[in-house]
Design an enzyme around this catalytic site. Structure first.
Site, PDB file in Angstrom:
ATOM      1  N   HIS A  75       0.592  -1.205  -0.356  1.00  0.00           N
ATOM      2  CA  HIS A  75      -0.097   0.254  -0.263  1.00  0.00           C
ATOM      3  C   HIS A  75       0.733   1.697  -0.304  1.00  0.00           C
ATOM      4  O   HIS A  75       2.004   1.551   0.282  1.00  0.00           O
ATOM      5  CB  HIS A  75      -0.867   0.202   0.779  1.00  0.00           C
ATOM      6  CG  HIS A  75       0.100   0.566   3.134  1.00  0.00           C
ATOM      7  ND1 HIS A  75       0.037   1.017   3.045  1.00  0.00           N
ATOM      8  CD2 HIS A  75       0.258  -0.775   2.606  1.00  0.00           C
ATOM      9  CE1 HIS A  75       0.781   1.365   4.279  1.00  0.00           C
ATOM     10  NE2 HIS A  75       0.482   0.047   4.422  1.00  0.00           N
ATOM     11  N   ASP A  77      -1.089   4.053   0.754  1.00  0.00           N
ATOM     12  CA  ASP A  77      -1.087   5.243   1.801  1.00  0.00           C
ATOM     13  C   ASP A  77      -0.406   4.916   3.119  1.00  0.00           C
ATOM     14  O   ASP A  77       0.338   4.469   3.153  1.00  0.00           O
ATOM     15  CB  ASP A  77      -2.811   5.186   1.816  1.00  0.00           C
ATOM     16  CG  ASP A  77      -2.817   3.377   2.258  1.00  0.00           C
ATOM     17  OD1 ASP A  77      -2.737   2.853   1.817  1.00  0.00           O
ATOM     18  OD2 ASP A  77      -3.627   3.762   3.272  1.00  0.00           O
ATOM     19  N   ASP A 108       6.659   1.677   6.179  1.00  0.00           N
ATOM     20  CA  ASP A 108       5.025   1.035   6.288  1.00  0.00           C
ATOM     21  C   ASP A 108       4.360   2.081   5.184  1.00  0.00           C
ATOM     22  O   ASP A 108       4.008   3.013   5.703  1.00  0.00           O
ATOM     23  CB  ASP A 108       4.451   0.872   7.289  1.00  0.00           C
ATOM     24  CG  ASP A 108       3.116   0.782   7.653  1.00  0.00           C
ATOM     25  OD1 ASP A 108       2.448   0.611   6.751  1.00  0.00           O
ATOM     26  OD2 ASP A 108       2.402   0.579   9.037  1.00  0.00           O
ATOM     27  N   GLU A 142      -4.794   0.981   3.387  1.00  0.00           N
ATOM     28  CA  GLU A 142      -4.919   0.047   3.850  1.00  0.00           C
ATOM     29  C   GLU A 142      -4.605   0.698   5.015  1.00  0.00           C
ATOM     30  O   GLU A 142      -5.354   0.264   5.721  1.00  0.00           O
ATOM     31  CB  GLU A 142      -3.607  -0.071   3.787  1.00  0.00           C
ATOM     32  CG  GLU A 142      -2.707  -1.696   4.713  1.00  0.00           C
ATOM     33  CD  GLU A 142      -2.800  -1.526   5.950  1.00  0.00           C
ATOM     34  OE1 GLU A 142      -2.918  -2.280   6.349  1.00  0.00           O
ATOM     35  OE2 GLU A 142      -2.535  -0.216   5.966  1.00  0.00           O
ATOM     36  N   GLU A 143      -4.266   2.154   5.856  1.00  0.00           N
ATOM     37  CA  GLU A 143      -4.469   2.801   6.519  1.00  0.00           C
ATOM     38  C   GLU A 143      -5.696   3.253   7.398  1.00  0.00           C
ATOM     39  O   GLU A 143      -6.000   3.514   8.512  1.00  0.00           O
ATOM     40  CB  GLU A 143      -3.422   3.864   6.695  1.00  0.00           C
ATOM     41  CG  GLU A 143      -1.899   3.666   6.808  1.00  0.00           C
ATOM     42  CD  GLU A 143      -1.255   2.592   7.600  1.00  0.00           C
ATOM     43  OE1 GLU A 143      -1.759   2.006   8.572  1.00  0.00           O
ATOM     44  OE2 GLU A 143      -0.252   2.689   7.052  1.00  0.00           O
ATOM     45  N   ASP A 169       5.016  -6.274   4.399  1.00  0.00           N
ATOM     46  CA  ASP A 169       4.456  -5.302   5.740  1.00  0.00           C
ATOM     47  C   ASP A 169       4.510  -4.987   6.912  1.00  0.00           C
ATOM     48  O   ASP A 169       4.000  -4.939   8.222  1.00  0.00           O
ATOM     49  CB  ASP A 169       2.602  -4.614   4.977  1.00  0.00           C
ATOM     50  CG  ASP A 169       2.380  -3.303   5.557  1.00  0.00           C
ATOM     51  OD1 ASP A 169       3.044  -2.022   6.198  1.00  0.00           O
ATOM     52  OD2 ASP A 169       1.494  -2.780   5.783  1.00  0.00           O
TER      53      ASP A 169
END
Length: 261
Positions: A75, A77, A108, A142-143, A169
């Site tokens: 991801h 974001d 991340d 994702e976040e 991740d």
């Protein structure tokens, strides 16, 4: 900066792709476009798929019959940066200090997915081909719980069928030590409202007869796990599969998911 790969990585990190902030929607979209452009440059065919909120980037090589299909998930974001005053350097101005990159998203998950992309780039440059059919899926939510990922996977299930998913991740045990994480906890979120009397009640008169909502909530929370930490909700483990050598395939799209760092 001497290494162009590091400078390119810094370009990636400079996007303030905070998926929780509506004011950053344009930055999130620009970051997705950057990822797609990079994947196209290394020789894959990448597309940006809009969703109801933030885009999903999907790239692939030329798929050939008889080869295994590998999906690499990541991801682009990032989490919010507040409180900013606690940062030693601006969160979207990457700084290299003693071999460590400090910036929001450096680990991340921009760092990990960029490492995968570099590995693909070098393999394609040196060998001209990959030994597998490849799908790269990089999402932008994702976040915030990947709100639109499931819908996307369902609507593109045939195109996204694969044999294995690699997800980087997580962390590494130590620098230079390859790390596989084979078990991670998920998360489930829900809201429970417990209501009680509309006015204060005298504890001496009503305390034994009327349940205290706070005590009821405490009992509910305590009932979720047993003394060994196992989930005590009836039926919770019914669809949980334990993977071992020779396990049968579960699920429609992928057989195994693994975390790598």
């Amino acid at each position: 900066m001497s290494d162009p790969r590091v400078e390119e990585y810094f370009q990636f990190l400079r996007f303030p792709s905070i998926s929780t902030d509506p004011e950053r929607a344009g930055d999130v979209a620009n970051c997705a476009a950057w990822v797609a452009a990079k994947l196209n440059r290394i020789g894959l065919k990448a597309e940006v798929h809009p969703t109801a909120r933030h885009p999903i980037v999907v790239a692939r090589n030329e798929h050939r019959p008889g080869r295994r299909t590998v999906m690499i998930y990541g991801h682009y974001d990032v989490q919010p940066v507040d409180p900013v005053e606690l940062w030693d350097s601006p969160p979207f101005d990457p700084q290299l200090k003693d071999g460590i990159v400090f910036a929001r998203g450096s680990t991340d998950n921009k760092g990990q997915i960029y490492a995968h992309i570099l590995g693909l780039e070098e393999t394609l440059r040196e060998k001209g081909e990959l030994p597998v059919n490849l799908i790269v899926l990089v999402e932008g939510e994702e976040e915030i719980g990947s709100a639109h990922l499931e819908e996307f996977l369902e609507s593109h299930s045939e195109d996204l069928r694969c044999d294995v998913i690699a997800i980087s991740d997580t962390g590494m045990i130590a620098p230079g030590v390859p790390t596989f994480t084979y078990g991670l906890r998920g998360i489930g979120a829900l809201e429970i409202k417990v209501t009680g009397p509309s006015t204060d009640l005298h504890s001496g008169i009503y305390g034994g007869a009327v349940a205290n909502p706070a005590a009821a909530v405490a009992r509910l929370v305590a009932s979720l796990h047993d003394a060994n930490g196992h989930v005590a909700v009836p039926g919770f483990y019914d669809d949980v599969a334990r993977w071992s050598r020779g396990s049968k395939r579960r699920g429609r799209n992928c057989r195994l998911a693994m975390q790598t760092s």
